[in-house]
Design an enzyme around this catalytic site. Structure first.
Site, short mmCIF file in Angstrom:
data_model
loop_
_atom_site.label_atom_id
_atom_site.label_comp_id
_atom_site.label_asym_id
_atom_site.label_seq_id
_atom_site.Cartn_x
_atom_site.Cartn_y
_atom_site.Cartn_z
N LYS A 161 -33.84 -6.10 0.23
CA LYS A 161 -33.32 -5.68 -1.07
C LYS A 161 -32.83 -5.09 -1.24
O LYS A 161 -31.50 -4.49 -1.94
CB LYS A 161 -34.90 -6.23 -2.36
CG LYS A 161 -34.37 -5.62 -3.14
CD LYS A 161 -36.03 -5.36 -4.08
CE LYS A 161 -36.60 -4.58 -3.97
NZ LYS A 161 -36.63 -2.98 -3.54
N GLU B 88 -37.18 -3.33 -8.76
CA GLU B 88 -37.98 -4.60 -9.14
C GLU B 88 -38.79 -3.93 -10.34
O GLU B 88 -39.56 -3.58 -10.89
CB GLU B 88 -39.07 -2.73 -8.75
CG GLU B 88 -39.37 -2.20 -6.88
CD GLU B 88 -40.04 -2.98 -6.01
OE1 GLU B 88 -39.82 -4.43 -6.42
OE2 GLU B 88 -40.06 -2.90 -4.95
N GLN C 44 -43.61 -11.34 -6.34
CA GLN C 44 -44.78 -9.58 -6.12
C GLN C 44 -44.98 -9.53 -7.56
O GLN C 44 -44.86 -7.37 -7.52
CB GLN C 44 -43.81 -9.34 -5.45
CG GLN C 44 -43.56 -9.60 -3.57
CD GLN C 44 -42.72 -9.25 -2.66
OE1 GLN C 44 -43.27 -8.31 -2.39
NE2 GLN C 44 -41.43 -9.32 -2.12
N ARG D 68 -46.60 -9.49 4.24
CA ARG D 68 -46.91 -7.82 5.30
C ARG D 68 -46.30 -7.87 6.12
O ARG D 68 -46.20 -7.03 7.80
CB ARG D 68 -48.31 -6.78 4.57
CG ARG D 68 -47.95 -5.80 3.25
CD ARG D 68 -46.80 -6.51 2.54
NE ARG D 68 -46.11 -6.79 1.77
CZ ARG D 68 -44.91 -7.27 1.19
NH1 ARG D 68 -44.23 -5.96 2.05
NH2 ARG D 68 -44.19 -8.23 0.48
#
Length: 781
Positions: free
Chosen positions: A33, A226, A256, A615
């Protein structure tokens, strides 16, 4: 341009090159991203946009700084330095300063940080003569913050029937009045808090069309990072700036979206196409971070969510190992299970400790893992928080414990003499210290005999000191006859800490409550362990001696940066590790009991687990415990419903569970509560069932009675307990047993007889333990 575009895959190139209208870039976990955002800005600059015509909004200064550095590497520092790039708050504070006169401020207005804001609210509550236990400043601050982020001014608050009724129901009917006073005081002081920076920007644009038009013409292209984390105020500012010309690109991942408790609204990204007709969607679906198995497992989990933008995240990395599921018998064994697995991978696979992360749902869970890591001499760090025994509420309670054992402990006394507040301020404390130094006596001696040492305070203060002295003297007296668990409960209650911390269910207080509960669990667990080892009376001083090692290590630096990282899942967003352990996957823990009242809340908890799993680069381990200490007692914990959501073909289940690829306890239908909280009004959904913290009303002092004797080990006849161990038929050296807390192990020795019968057991995870048979909690397997 061609050079750096070659570093992008086809989907990334398409997202970078399309600049003709509104676009939504759905960036799956690990999909590059930041690189896309960086190259898109560089492309805009090379295609003729002036740097001051580009507005790029981020959520952290760190993200803005890193992006600007990358852009400078592509187009040079002179261009990059002139971009309007930064956090929402930094960019819009700049706009507000340039137009402060339009909204009744001067350009040199002050910005209050969180502590400034809370201090002002505290003084307002005091000035109005309100109970600061009911109108707790931190709780009032959170309510005002939520209102501002929903663009609700004090006047609008007064007209909001739902908010006013919620305040009446919570017995805080004067919230609006406090909000109005706080608003007026900030205005009079020429100050804004962080939330005001967004609220006043919206007001500026709403009431002054010429200002809005000027910034629309300046910002010819708007980028937002975001976007799934934006609240209503942020979303509306962006919409006012970009909707007319439509040159906007927002980047984010609905999978997310995990910050609704901060006001983030997932519908901002889900419904973006409705806001911007003709909006094109680009999906970055190649994950460069994780193995194929980890990505596929995460996909199989998140696909169960209904509220999402569908995508097919994939990886071309190695297939990798399956996600391992560890089933511990207790939370205690879970800690050692994880510590042992880390040691094993460290020694056999060549990983350094920096390659490992332990992720948990709540901060309170760290205690057990900290203990297990310390016992195995594994260095660790707590990311974004304090280690368990360094947290304020824990240090406060421990200080009371220390005074009950030794009232001359000066540091402990100074810490809690006015906590909870009892009118003994810094001035009085300073006089006590001065008096003690002058007469070469402890502070406690001065408090016990203030007249003898001529303490220069008035009669009112003397009365307050006498009450404090009597409180501590009661603790000292009762500590002589009670065990650690009993006196701990009394201290927490009578000191006022219980009332102080359990006065409301704000996000901040819930975390503190969980930590206090975990401390009590730790004391109960310590008492149980010692009793099983043959110690009849476990004193508070014994417990303090045990934890002193923990608190000492917490403050020492061992000189190494190679440490296992421990953090909450929320804190892990944006980070990555080679090996990730996601622990505590049990119902009412993950998903949280506070987030089970609606399907949308369950979906956010599922997204939280998705974030945790993604993660991991190479290995991911999920663990859960069959029992966990709660309310001072071992409590059966069903496995998390989310374990069933993951396709079992990507899991390596414990051998005892692999039959039929089923995990026991996952055959129940999900249930939702019916509690509506104050904060829910702002995000238009119902929050979780707020189960109250245990009041310890049960007779916890009778801890011995809760330790079940293992009757299956004793002959079913009326044989006397005085007989020797050899009369217990199915216990022998090399026998395998299963303990409620320590898990499975092998009996290595037997000694004593009657009430003193002991077995030495080498447990698979926690090592050797000596257990007094009459208190032992195990069965032969």
């Amino acid at each position: 341009m061609e050079n750096f575009l070659q570093e992008l895959n086809k989907s990334q190139q398409d997202a970078v090159l399309y600049n003709e209208g509104p676009s939504l870039v759905i960036a799956g976990a690990g999909s590059g991203k930041t690189r896309v955002l960086t190259y898109k800005i560089a492309t805009l600059l090379e295609s003729g946009y002036a740097p001051y015509n580009i507005l790029a909004l981020t959520f952290t200064n760190k993200a803005a700084r890193e992006m600007k550095e990358r852009i400078a590497g592509l187009v040079g520092l002179p261009l990059a330095s002139r971009l309007w790039m930064g956090t929402f708050h930094s960019v819009f504070s700049r706009i507000l300063r340039a137009n402060a006169d339009r909204i009744g401020f001067t350009s040199d207005f002050t910005i209050y940080d969180s502590s400034d804001s809370r201090s002002l609210i505290k003084s307002i509550v005091k000035d109005k003569g309100l109970d600061d236990k009911l109108y707790k400043p931190s709780s009032v601050q959170a309510i005002i913050s939520n209102a501002k982020n929903a663009l609700i001014t004090p006047a609008a608050y007064l007209l909001n029937k739902e908010l006013m009724e919620s305040d009446m129901y919570s017995k805080r009917p004067l919230i609006q009045e406090i909000y109005q006073t706080y608003w007026n005081r900030c205005l009079r002081a020429g100050a804004m808090d962080f939330d005001d920076l967004l609220l006043y920007t919206n007001i500026l644009f709403r009431d002054h069309a010429d200002v809005l038009e000027r910034y629309r013409s300046i910002f010819r292209f708007v980028l937002v990072d975001e976007y799934q984390d934006t609240n209503f105020a942020q979303h509306l500012i962006v919409r006012q700036l970009a909707r007319e010309h439509g040159r906007i690109c927002v980047v984010g991942d609905d999978a997310q979206s995990i910050y609704s408790f901060r006001g983030a609204n997932i519908s901002n990204i889900l419904n973006l196409k409705d806001e911007y007709p003709g909006c094109r969607t680009f999906k970055l679906e190649q994950n460069y971070r994780s193995t194929r198995n980890i990505v596929s497992a995460a996909n199989s989990l998140i696909e169960k969510n209904k509220e999402q933008i569908r995508k097919n995240v994939y990886s071309e990395n190695a297939e990798g190992s399956k996600i391992e599921v560890l089933n511990a018998y207790s939370d205690y064994e879970e800690g050692y299970f994880v510590a042992n697995r880390i040691l094993e991978m460290h020694s056999s696979d060549g990983y350094v400790f920096n390659d490992f992360a332990i992720l948990y749902r709540t901060n309170a869970q760290s205690r057990i893992f900290e203990e297990a890591l310390r016992k195995r001499s594994i260095p660790y760090r707590i990311y974004g928080g304090l280690s368990f025994y360094q947290r304020k509420e824990i240090k406060d309670v421990i200080s009371y414990f220390r005074l009950a054992v030794n009232p001359h402990d000066e540091e402990a006394l100074k810490r809690i003499i006015n906590y909870p507040a009892r009118g003994i301020g810094d001035t009085t404390l300073g006089k006590i210290i001065e008096c003690g130094v002058k007469h070469d006596v402890s502070l406690w001696q001065v408090i016990v005999s203030p007249l003898e040492y001529a303490l220069p305070v008035n009669s009112g203060t003397l009365g307050k000191l006498q009450k404090f002295r009597e409180l501590i003297e009661d603790f000292i007296e009762e500590n002589r006859s009670l065990d650690a668990m009993e006196i701990a409960e009394i201290i927490i209650r009578r000191s006022g800490i219980f009332k102080e911390i359990f006065s409301d269910r704000s996000v901040e207080n819930i975390s503190r409550q969980e930590n206090i509960q975990e401390l009590m669990n730790g004391i109960q667990e310590y008492c149980s362990n010692r009793r099983e080892e043959g110690n009849e009376h476990i004193s508070l001083v014994d417990f303090l001696a045990e934890i002193s090692l923990a608190t000492d290590q917490d403050t020492e630096e061992d000189g190494t940066s190679d440490k296992v990282t421990m953090m909450t899942v929320h804190a892990s967003k944006g980070l990555e590790f080679k090996n990730v352990f996601v622990v505590g996957l049990e119902e009412d823990l993950f998903p949280s009991s506070l987030s089970k009242s609606s399907e949308s809340e369950i979906e956010e908890e599922r997204r939280l687990l998705y974030v945790a799993i993604t993660r991991a680069e190479e290995n991911c381990v999920l663990s859960y415990a069959a029992t966990r200490y709660r309310n001072g007692q071992p409590t059966a914990m069903p496995p998390s419903r989310f374990l069933k959501d993951i396709d079992p073909c990507y899991l390596k289940l414990p051998s005892a569970l692999s039959s039929g690829n089923k995990i026991p306890g996952l055959d129940r239908e999900p249930h939702f509560g019916k509690y509506t909280s104050h904060a829910s009004i702002y995000r238009n959904k119902t929050t979780g069932s707020r189960s109250s913290f245990p009041m310890w009303d049960a007779e916890m002092s009778a801890s011995t009675s809760s330790l079940k004797k293992v009757s299956s080990l004793v002959s079913s006849s009326t044989e006397s307990e005085e007989r020797t161990l050899t009369s217990i038929g199915n216990i022998s050296v090399n026998a395998r047993i299963r303990h409620d807390r320590f898990g499975e192990g092998t009996v290595v020795e037997i000694s004593g007889e009657g009430d003193n019968c002991k077995v030495g057991v080498e447990f698979d995870q926690v090592g050797k333990k000596q257990l007094l048979l009459k208190f032992a909690k195990f069965t032969v397997i």
